[in-house]
Scaffold this motif. Structure first.
Motif, PDB file in Angstrom:
ATOM      1  N   ALA B 100       0.991  -1.194  -0.009  1.00 25.33           N
ATOM      2  CA  ALA B 100       0.010   0.016   0.133  1.00 25.33           C
ATOM      3  C   ALA B 100       1.118   1.387   0.145  1.00 25.33           C
ATOM      4  O   ALA B 100       0.592   2.238  -0.694  1.00 25.33           O
ATOM      5  N   TYR B 118      -6.384  -1.390  -3.968  1.00 27.08           N
ATOM      6  CA  TYR B 118      -6.051  -2.312  -2.468  1.00 27.08           C
ATOM      7  C   TYR B 118      -7.244  -2.856  -2.206  1.00 27.08           C
ATOM      8  O   TYR B 118      -8.084  -2.603  -1.594  1.00 27.08           O
ATOM      9  N   SER B 119      -7.568  -3.988  -3.170  1.00 28.79           N
ATOM     10  CA  SER B 119      -8.820  -4.615  -3.254  1.00 28.79           C
ATOM     11  C   SER B 119      -8.819  -6.138  -3.226  1.00 28.79           C
ATOM     12  O   SER B 119      -7.876  -6.794  -3.204  1.00 28.79           O
ATOM     13  N   ILE B 137      -6.464  -3.595   5.731  1.00 24.19           N
ATOM     14  CA  ILE B 137      -6.990  -2.247   5.172  1.00 24.19           C
ATOM     15  C   ILE B 137      -6.976  -1.079   6.158  1.00 24.19           C
ATOM     16  O   ILE B 137      -6.479  -0.154   5.601  1.00 24.19           O
ATOM     17  N   LEU B 141      -4.968   2.220   4.739  1.00 23.97           N
ATOM     18  CA  LEU B 141      -5.445   3.417   4.568  1.00 23.97           C
ATOM     19  C   LEU B 141      -5.297   4.348   5.657  1.00 23.97           C
ATOM     20  O   LEU B 141      -5.107   5.678   5.343  1.00 23.97           O
ATOM     21  N   CYS B 148      -6.976   3.727  -2.535  1.00 27.47           N
ATOM     22  CA  CYS B 148      -8.303   3.564  -1.917  1.00 27.47           C
ATOM     23  C   CYS B 148      -8.422   2.211  -2.099  1.00 27.47           C
ATOM     24  O   CYS B 148      -7.683   1.382  -2.893  1.00 27.47           O
ATOM     25  N   SER B 149      -9.354   1.582  -1.457  1.00 31.14           N
ATOM     26  CA  SER B 149      -9.578   0.068  -1.365  1.00 31.14           C
ATOM     27  C   SER B 149     -11.084  -0.286  -1.476  1.00 31.14           C
ATOM     28  O   SER B 149     -11.856   0.657  -1.350  1.00 31.14           O
ATOM     29  N   SER B 150     -11.161  -1.515  -1.962  1.00 28.02           N
ATOM     30  CA  SER B 150     -12.416  -1.962  -2.445  1.00 28.02           C
ATOM     31  C   SER B 150     -12.511  -3.379  -1.928  1.00 28.02           C
ATOM     32  O   SER B 150     -11.592  -4.066  -2.214  1.00 28.02           O
ATOM     33  N   LEU B 190     -12.955   3.752   1.326  1.00 29.07           N
ATOM     34  CA  LEU B 190     -13.064   2.381   1.529  1.00 29.07           C
ATOM     35  C   LEU B 190     -14.629   2.053   0.743  1.00 29.07           C
ATOM     36  O   LEU B 190     -15.390   2.519   1.518  1.00 29.07           O
TER      37      LEU B 190
END
Lengths: 89, 455
Positions: B100, B118-119, B137, B141, B148-150, B190
């Protein structure tokens, strides 16, 4: 490269003279010119060609921005494709 | 020569009605960076991103200048990072966070304003790497600025992974607590999806999907202000006329997106992927999706009739946009992020717009419960239950839905949270006070729904 120069604002002496002088100084050729009054605003539209792309686009926009500020006009220079792509299929 | 009225119309859309290209997003595959040694992986990731995207911002700015159309964001989406974590020798949360930080550093070097991916996609089940990535996560973050994360927790074909739903409620809470000093800002980066799309250019949910190539340019358009102004000319007219007006406007907006996408793809030497036909609001006055709905005749966004108005808007935007672009994809629809939309902020503050109404609205438009600030003491299980409800809507209706809620630490109903910039202002909205804990604790999977006998 073809571009459209749009001048919008209050009508006054010397608009065409000043704008075309700047274009001439930057080796930009005027292909077509029209002017009209739209919603009480003077509107001049020029179709121009950047001859051999000799001068960077930014130099022309900067010079016209400065001229627009001095004369209280809004001057835009945009490549022609933005209008053709939006309004022609 | 083009008609002067058309030229002035275009200029007015840009100058007065907030027409812009919301984002040029470069998708970069990180599959070639996978490996066992974390240092080698980070090195490869950094090099690949900074090489492929080195001219992205410059090209975006050049296009802006020459065509006179603002391009608000230049961004990058990458292969879900869980894929890299899975390939590591002795994967750990610390190692995932190192990736990350590498993404963050690469994004800063090339000057983009967000990097997504970042998924993890866990709609059926987790791999080890995915479990580790999801656990990391909050730290990832909180210790980066632009990442950005999902997480995809459900799909129409797989059902809903309720273990992941339970975990994501906890992860959202942890992310908020870790960034309490910025009112839970990590949660704005997120997104929890159902039916996530692989070519979405919009943040925070952008990642480059499994079926994508090495590198691609996707463009997201915007322009709620233009649609609102066009509808001002349609006062009192029937819905057929309203739909036609929106279609014509969406066509013009999308043509801009198509032009910019083609131009960026040519200049960067990267294939053009899709144009995302979304109406994405900003907190700027006049750039609001809620105001479009109000222009149709609703006193306030959230009034009865809002869902029908939004359904018409969403459909007409797609119909108008589809013909304007060679390839349409991404999320493509109207967004309803509460804190990013001046009209929604106002409606939420007055109590006209509630989470229940927003949930109904997500059945007929793009994405889901987006940028909603909820009280800081909301239990993780309630957040999980909100996610489960949204995922169920997406799963049953074969559409993308998502949840991006911010349980702002220490804030309660009636407070207002300022995020600044495009993320705007979020009034804290009440959630149900009845517990969903026992329901969420069951775990397991909700089976995939029947695709026939539809009623």
């Amino acid at each position: 490269m073809k571009a459209v120069v749009t001048v919008i604002g209050k009508d006054q002496k010397g608009i065409i003279a000043k704008v075309s002088n700047i274009l001439y100084a930057h080796e930009v050729n005027i292909l077509d010119i029209s002017q009209t009054v739209m919603q009480d605003m003077f509107t001049m539209i020029m179709l121009v060609n950047f001859e051999n792309n000799a001068v960077p686009f930014k130099d022309v926009t900067d010079a016209l921005d400065k001229c627009g500020e001095e004369m209280g006009l809004s001057i835009h220079v945009q490549r022609e494709e933005i209008f053709t792509s939006m309004h022609r299929i | 020569m083009i008609n002067p009225f058309e030229i002035v119309e275009t200029i007015r859309m840009i100058d007065d009605e907030n027409l812009d290209i919301r984002t040029i997003t470069m998708g970069i595959s990180l599959k070639s960076c996978a490996g066992g040694d974390i240092d080698v992986v980070c090195d490869k990731v950094y090099k690949k991103i900074t090489t492929l995207a080195k001219d992205l911002v410059k090209v975006g700015e050049d296009i802006e200048e020459q065509f006179g159309i603002p391009i608000i964001n230049k961004r990058i989406s990458v292969t879900p990072v869980a894929t890299l974590v899975d390939a590591l020798d002795e994967p750990s949360e610390e190692k995932a966070v190192m990736i990350a930080k590498t993404l963050d550093r690469a994004a800063k070097t090339v000057g983009v304003n967000f990097i997504g991916g970042y998924s993890a996609l866990v709609h059926k089940d987790y791999t080890n790497g995915e479990r580790i990535l999801i656990n990391s996560i909050p730290d990832a973050l909180a210790s980066t600025d632009l990442v950005c994360s999902s997480v995809n927790v459900g799909s129409t074909r797989a059902g809903i992974n309720m273990d992941a739903v339970k975990q994501m409620g906890e992860i959202v809470k942890k992310a908020a607590d870790k960034t309490a000093d910025t009112q839970g800002f990590a949660c704005a980066k997120l997104v929890v999806f159902c039916n996530a799309v692989e070519d979405n250019p919009f943040m925070a949910g952008a990642f480059l999907g499994e079926g994508e190539g090495e590198c691609v340019i996707n463009v997201g358009v915007s322009g709620p202000g233009v649609v609102k102004c066009a509808l001002e000319m349609a006062k009192g007219k029937d819905f057929g006329y309203v739909a036609e007006t929106i279609k014509k406007t969406a066509f013009k907006i999308t043509r801009m997106g198509q032009l910019v996408a083609r131009e960026a793809s040519k200049r960067l030497g990267v294939p053009f992927g899709i144009v995302d036909l979304s109406l994405a609001p900003t907190p700027a006055i006049g750039d609001s999706v809620a105001y479009i709905l109000e222009e149709m005749g609703l006193e306030k966004c959230g009034a009865h009739g809002t869902t029908a108005a939004l359904a018409l808007l969403n459909d007409a935007v797609k119909k108008g946009g589809v013909m304007a672009s060679g390839y349409v994809g991404g999320l493509s629809g109207a967004f309803i992020p509460v804190s990013e939309d001046a009209g929604m902020i106002s409606a939420a503050k007055e109590g006209a717009l509630t989470i229940e109404k927003l949930e109904a609205m997500t059945c007929v438009c793009s994405v889901g419960l987006d940028m909603i600030v909820i009280p800081g003491d909301t239990p993780a299980s309630t957040i999980s239950a909100i996610i489960a409800d949204e995922a169920a809507i997406g799963m049953v209706n074969s559409k993308t839905t998502a949840v991006r809620v911010i349980p702002a630490p220490g804030k309660k109903e009636g407070d207002v949270v300022e995020f600044g910039g495009l993320l705007g202002t979020g009034p804290v909205m009440p959630v149900k006070r009845y517990s969903s804990e026992e329901f969420i604790n069951r775990g397991g999977r909700i089976p995939a729904p029947l695709q026939s006998l539809k009623n």
